[in-house]
Design a protein around this motif. Sequence first.
Motif, mmCIF file in Angstrom:
data_model
loop_
_atom_site.group_PDB
_atom_site.id
_atom_site.type_symbol
_atom_site.label_atom_id
_atom_site.label_comp_id
_atom_site.label_asym_id
_atom_site.label_seq_id
_atom_site.Cartn_x
_atom_site.Cartn_y
_atom_site.Cartn_z
ATOM 1 N N ASP A 119 22.771 -71.094 51.942
ATOM 2 C CA ASP A 119 21.983 -71.549 50.784
ATOM 3 C C ASP A 119 22.610 -70.853 49.566
ATOM 4 O O ASP A 119 22.460 -69.648 49.383
ATOM 5 C CB ASP A 119 20.523 -71.135 51.001
ATOM 6 C CG ASP A 119 19.596 -71.582 49.875
ATOM 7 O OD1 ASP A 119 20.096 -71.819 48.754
ATOM 8 O OD2 ASP A 119 18.380 -71.667 50.104
ATOM 9 N N PHE A 121 14.385 -67.370 50.835
ATOM 10 C CA PHE A 121 13.396 -68.120 50.069
ATOM 11 C C PHE A 121 12.230 -68.447 51.019
ATOM 12 O O PHE A 121 12.450 -68.830 52.170
ATOM 13 C CB PHE A 121 14.085 -69.392 49.571
ATOM 14 C CG PHE A 121 13.277 -70.215 48.619
ATOM 15 C CD1 PHE A 121 13.154 -69.845 47.293
ATOM 16 C CD2 PHE A 121 12.651 -71.368 49.041
ATOM 17 C CE1 PHE A 121 12.414 -70.597 46.411
ATOM 18 C CE2 PHE A 121 11.913 -72.139 48.170
ATOM 19 C CZ PHE A 121 11.796 -71.747 46.852
ATOM 20 N N GLU A 133 21.238 -66.649 52.781
ATOM 21 C CA GLU A 133 21.139 -66.889 51.358
ATOM 22 C C GLU A 133 21.760 -65.672 50.685
ATOM 23 O O GLU A 133 21.411 -64.543 51.034
ATOM 24 C CB GLU A 133 19.641 -67.004 51.054
ATOM 25 C CG GLU A 133 19.216 -67.163 49.652
ATOM 26 C CD GLU A 133 17.667 -67.098 49.584
ATOM 27 O OE1 GLU A 133 16.977 -67.661 50.459
ATOM 28 O OE2 GLU A 133 17.165 -66.464 48.653
ATOM 29 N N SER A 161 14.728 -82.805 47.509
ATOM 30 C CA SER A 161 14.476 -81.452 46.999
ATOM 31 C C SER A 161 15.366 -80.476 47.760
ATOM 32 O O SER A 161 15.970 -80.842 48.781
ATOM 33 C CB SER A 161 13.008 -81.066 47.196
ATOM 34 O OG SER A 161 12.748 -80.884 48.574
ATOM 35 N N GLY A 162 15.382 -79.246 47.273
ATOM 36 C CA GLY A 162 16.138 -78.215 47.981
ATOM 37 C C GLY A 162 15.599 -77.988 49.380
ATOM 38 O O GLY A 162 16.362 -77.799 50.333
ATOM 39 N N MET A 163 14.269 -78.032 49.506
ATOM 40 C CA MET A 163 13.703 -77.810 50.839
ATOM 41 C C MET A 163 14.017 -78.964 51.787
ATOM 42 O O MET A 163 14.221 -78.744 52.990
ATOM 43 C CB MET A 163 12.193 -77.582 50.768
ATOM 44 C CG MET A 163 11.814 -76.193 50.254
ATOM 45 S SD MET A 163 12.915 -74.831 50.758
ATOM 46 C CE MET A 163 12.891 -74.975 52.538
ATOM 47 N N SER A 194 19.396 -76.315 46.243
ATOM 48 C CA SER A 194 18.315 -76.921 45.494
ATOM 49 C C SER A 194 18.949 -77.338 44.165
ATOM 50 O O SER A 194 19.302 -76.482 43.348
ATOM 51 C CB SER A 194 17.205 -75.903 45.264
ATOM 52 O OG SER A 194 16.354 -76.388 44.248
ATOM 53 N N VAL A 234 22.219 -71.284 46.241
ATOM 54 C CA VAL A 234 21.541 -71.563 44.966
ATOM 55 C C VAL A 234 21.792 -70.490 43.914
ATOM 56 O O VAL A 234 22.115 -70.787 42.770
ATOM 57 C CB VAL A 234 20.020 -71.727 45.196
ATOM 58 C CG1 VAL A 234 19.255 -71.620 43.889
ATOM 59 C CG2 VAL A 234 19.740 -73.086 45.829
ATOM 60 N N THR A 274 17.448 -78.662 41.917
ATOM 61 C CA THR A 274 16.377 -78.371 40.962
ATOM 62 C C THR A 274 16.743 -77.205 40.039
ATOM 63 O O THR A 274 16.232 -77.115 38.928
ATOM 64 C CB THR A 274 15.114 -77.970 41.777
ATOM 65 O OG1 THR A 274 14.942 -78.881 42.854
ATOM 66 C CG2 THR A 274 13.888 -77.918 40.922
ATOM 67 N N LYS A 275 17.602 -76.326 40.502
ATOM 68 C CA LYS A 275 17.886 -75.076 39.795
ATOM 69 C C LYS A 275 19.027 -75.282 38.794
ATOM 70 O O LYS A 275 18.881 -76.077 37.886
ATOM 71 C CB LYS A 275 18.171 -73.967 40.824
ATOM 72 C CG LYS A 275 17.110 -73.894 41.931
ATOM 73 C CD LYS A 275 15.735 -73.519 41.405
ATOM 74 C CE LYS A 275 14.612 -73.724 42.419
ATOM 75 N NZ LYS A 275 14.781 -73.087 43.713
#
Length: 406
Positions: free
Chosen positions: A188, A116, A159, A90-92, A210, A190, A212-213
């Motif tokens: 980061d 985030f 970020e 995951s991103g985390m 991440s 993202v 995921t995005k």
Amino acid sequence: MASDPSKDRRFRPATELVHGGILRSQFSEMSEAMFLTQGFAYPSAEAAEARFNGEDPGFVYSRYANPTVSMFEERMCLLEGAEASRAVASGMAAVAAALISDLKAGDHILASRALFGSCLYIITDILGRYGVSYTLVDGKDLDAWAKGVTPETKVLFLETPSNPTLELVDIAGVAEIARKAGARLVVDNVFATPLYQRPLELGAHTVVYSATKHIDGQGRVLGGIVLSDEEWVEAKLAPYLKHTGPSMSAFNAWALVKALETMEVRVARQTDNAEKLAALLVDHPAVTRLYYPGHESHPQYELAKRQMKRGSTMIAFEVKNGKAGAFAVCNALEVAKISNNLGDSKSIMTHPATTTHQRLKPEERAMLGISDGVLRLSVGLEDVADLADDLLNALDRVAARRQAAE
Ligand SMILES: *Cc1c(COP(=O)(O)O)cnc(C)c1O
């Protein structure tokens, strides 16, 4: 297996996103194969010995490396212009690995305040328990970054654009401060995506995503990736991942490799849509403020032009009437969905103050500019005319309701 693909960028990003990093099996399949396997068989005991002592670079165990995951990593390296990378669950997991793999008790981490939520938690809660101190600064203020450096500072973390109010941090400026301090800058990336912002070229040492995005972009699988120079990845990141095991599954890697093929087209279209919606929002009577780095009304528009190719698929804006106004907009939407993810092909509206940033104290939200009227819109792939109708209809209702009340 084909030989390792060259790490040199040979084609433009859209081409690498389709062809880069493919490892073909003996069947010469066109579409990337999903190697859903835990282990790998060796033809002899001698071959197993050579695999384990590193003389033969082949695969050993999928917690260490897997062919489908390697294809995703290699394609991302080609896109980012990075020497090496590791994909994780995951991103985390990516942010945690990028920080924890290289910090020890007594070290100090310097980070921007607008992060985030879970990134903030790693820095302020988890790392502190292991004796890593931290300072948070206003990311927009380069002097604050310079003043925040101590002799123990090992990592700078930021970020940009930030979540949810799309503040920018000058990556090259902070990278220079990190370089002088002998520290590593981790970005980061993202919100900007690897297509529209290239932190490594601006002097960052490590980039995290991440996946995921925008990389998946279709709301299906979780994933993350850390990209950096080969020496650091081999010496610090790889052993940490190998022994702690936040591995990306081959299934997710396969979904992400296929998603990269369409990422350039998707993100360009989502950004086209976002630019058009931002232009509508800026003049709307129910909107008190627009936050969009691609619009000249953004206070850091000059920096946006300098370090970003385009303005992001994300828009934030503040509506009149605080929480009631924001909820009225959300509840009137018919196309965009109310959710908290981003980068999806489906447009998503988020009310940060009551969801993603609910945990913060009111004064912390105020410091980050997250008023009760702020909404965050992740712009999707729908026809922009439908998105515009949806948004204007929702905003007009807020304006009409206010007039009725006045
Ligand atoms: C979503 C997100 C993360 C965490 O990623 P997951 O895949 O949800 O673990 C980290 N940083 C930013 C900026 C994000 O948007």
